[in-house]
Design an enzyme around this catalytic site. Structure first.
Site, PDB file in Angstrom:
ATOM      1  N   HIS A 119       0.836  -1.216   0.000  1.00 41.44           N
ATOM      2  CA  HIS A 119       0.000   0.000   0.000  1.00 41.44           C
ATOM      3  C   HIS A 119       0.868   1.264   0.000  1.00 41.44           C
ATOM      4  O   HIS A 119       1.905   1.302   0.652  1.00 41.44           O
ATOM      5  CB  HIS A 119      -0.892  -0.006   1.252  1.00 41.44           C
ATOM      6  CG  HIS A 119      -1.937   1.061   1.270  1.00 41.44           C
ATOM      7  ND1 HIS A 119      -1.800   2.222   1.995  1.00 41.44           N
ATOM      8  CD2 HIS A 119      -3.144   1.129   0.652  1.00 41.44           C
ATOM      9  CE1 HIS A 119      -2.884   2.966   1.827  1.00 41.44           C
ATOM     10  NE2 HIS A 119      -3.713   2.328   1.027  1.00 41.44           N
ATOM     11  N   SER A 320      -9.804 -14.576  -0.470  1.00 39.68           N
ATOM     12  CA  SER A 320      -9.904 -13.141  -0.741  1.00 39.68           C
ATOM     13  C   SER A 320     -11.224 -12.807  -1.421  1.00 39.68           C
ATOM     14  O   SER A 320     -11.718 -13.565  -2.257  1.00 39.68           O
ATOM     15  CB  SER A 320      -8.743 -12.697  -1.628  1.00 39.68           C
ATOM     16  OG  SER A 320      -8.962 -11.365  -2.061  1.00 39.68           O
TER      17      SER A 320
END
Ligand SMILES: *Cc1c(COP(=O)(O)O)cnc(C)c1O
Length: 373
Positions: A119, A320
């Site tokens: 990120h 996920s």
């Protein structure tokens, strides 16, 4: 301003929110919640300034609830609650900053390692904290390239590594293999190291699946950051950071003015968000979250199958809810608020995303082909 003018602006904002809500498929934000029980708390100037585990002179606080949240999250992250320290942050970025800060204080002059898929907050944090760092290559599936990690650490063996592991990357939902990261540290016989887990979204998914990838303190991490406005479903951005109690002794500083230990990055802190997280965790309980997560992953699998059945090569990582596919046309991106990155885009089957929405996304995807560039 007159009251009608004030009302008008509020109404405008409300209408915009209502308009966009049903087409919100691209960001990992759970919209399925009702916190109206907590609204009366907004009539007070509450503030969680200072260490939630310490004493504060500012009495309209929710430190007790905040401690409960930290203990609950610690347990989910497989750390005995009595060994845990942490607090409710303003979001994933602050949690990452705190974890990386603790790592730097413990290791003194580390080199930080993170992957290409990490990120963007981490690069910013390393810059702010002035920590030497090396970006590790990613594999196509979004996981870190472990050979590149081993080689990079080996060349810098004299410097302790501070590794930022992705427990669910933002774009592909990939989980860096903590067992392999630990294996590299052991193989190179490094006496000192620190692993911070950025678990913004998947930190609240993996504890509730049958066969999770390693994600917690039992897999050798030293701190973890999760988001409150993602899986937990907080209307106000927030998060939780958890680290080991023993680490924090080196960091706190007593500040006389507020009569509190200054162990948190921010001074004044939100006293409502701990209540929101507590409310969600307590109301659903672990069994509730198990059901919510099972439903999300089921919808994600449905999405992959429907995309594939329509000739679109979509995929997702194990455990996920992030469904990755070739970048659609700008209209589809905009209309469904999908997040693009280069040639790909994703949708995330958060609890408010239904099979019906998936069908509509795919119909739009097919109807609005991507213009050749
Ligand atoms: C969303 C996210 C963050 C943090 O985001 P904030 O906007 O600061 O809450 C950090 N890491 C990952 C992997 C994320 O997906």
């Amino acid at each position: 301003m007159t009251q009608p003018e004030l009302d008008h602006r509020i109404h405008q904002v409300l209408s915009a929110f209502k308009l966009h809500g049903p087409f919100f498929a691209g960001y990992p934000v759970n919209q399925d919640f009702d916190y109206s029980d907590l609204y009366p708390l907004l009539s007070f100037a509450a503030n969680n300034i200072g260490d939630p585990f310490g004493h504060s002179r500012y009495q309209s606080n929710t430190h007790e609830t905040e401690r409960e949240v930290v203990r609950t999250i610690a347990e989910l992250m497989r750390l005995p609650p009595d060994d845990a320290w942490g607090y409710v942050t303003a979001g994933g970025t602050e949690g990452n900053m705190y974890g990386i800060y603790v790592g730097r204080e413990l290791l003194r002059n580390p080199i930080a390692y993170f992957s290409q898929d990490t990120h963007y907050s981490v690069i910013k944090i390393l810059h702010v904290l002035n920590i030497r760092n090396i970006m590790i290559r990613s594999q196509d599936n979004g996981e870190m390239d472990y050979d590149d990690l081993r080689e990079s650490i080996r060349i810098n063996r004299d410097v302790p590594p501070l590794i930022v592991a992705n427990i669910g990357t933002t774009m592909k939902g990939a989980v860096d293999a903590l067992d392999r990261v630990r294996g590299i540290i052991e193989e190179l016989a490094l006496p000192r190291s620190y692993i911070h887990a950025d678990a913004a979204l998947s930190g609240m998914i993996l504890p509730f699946v049958d066969d999770p990838q390693p994600f917690g303190f039992d897999s050798g991490i030293d701190s973890i950051a999760i988001s409150g406005h993602k899986m937990i479903g907080s209307p106000l951005p927030c998060g939780v950071v958890v680290t080991k109690r023993e680490y924090t002794a080196q960091i706190g500083r007593a500040i006389e003015y507020v009569g509190a230990l200054d162990t948190t990055l921010l001074g004044s802190r939100n006293a409502i968000t701990p209540m929101i997280i507590w409310y969600s965790l307590t109301k659903h309980g672990p069994e509730g979250f198990r059901e919510i997560v099972a439903r999300m992953l089921d919808t994600a699998e449905y999405a992959v199958q429907q995309f594939n059945a329509n000739g679109i090569p979509a995929w997702r990582a194990r455990n996920s809810a992030t469904v990755v596919f070739p970048r659609p046309s700008p209209y589809v991106l905009y209309h469904w608020q999908l997040a693009p990155l280069g040639d790909i885009a994703h949708l995330i089957t958060m609890p408010h995303v239904t099979r019906d929405m998936i069908d509509q996304v795919i119909a739009d995807y097919l109807e609005w082909p991507r213009a050749e560039t």
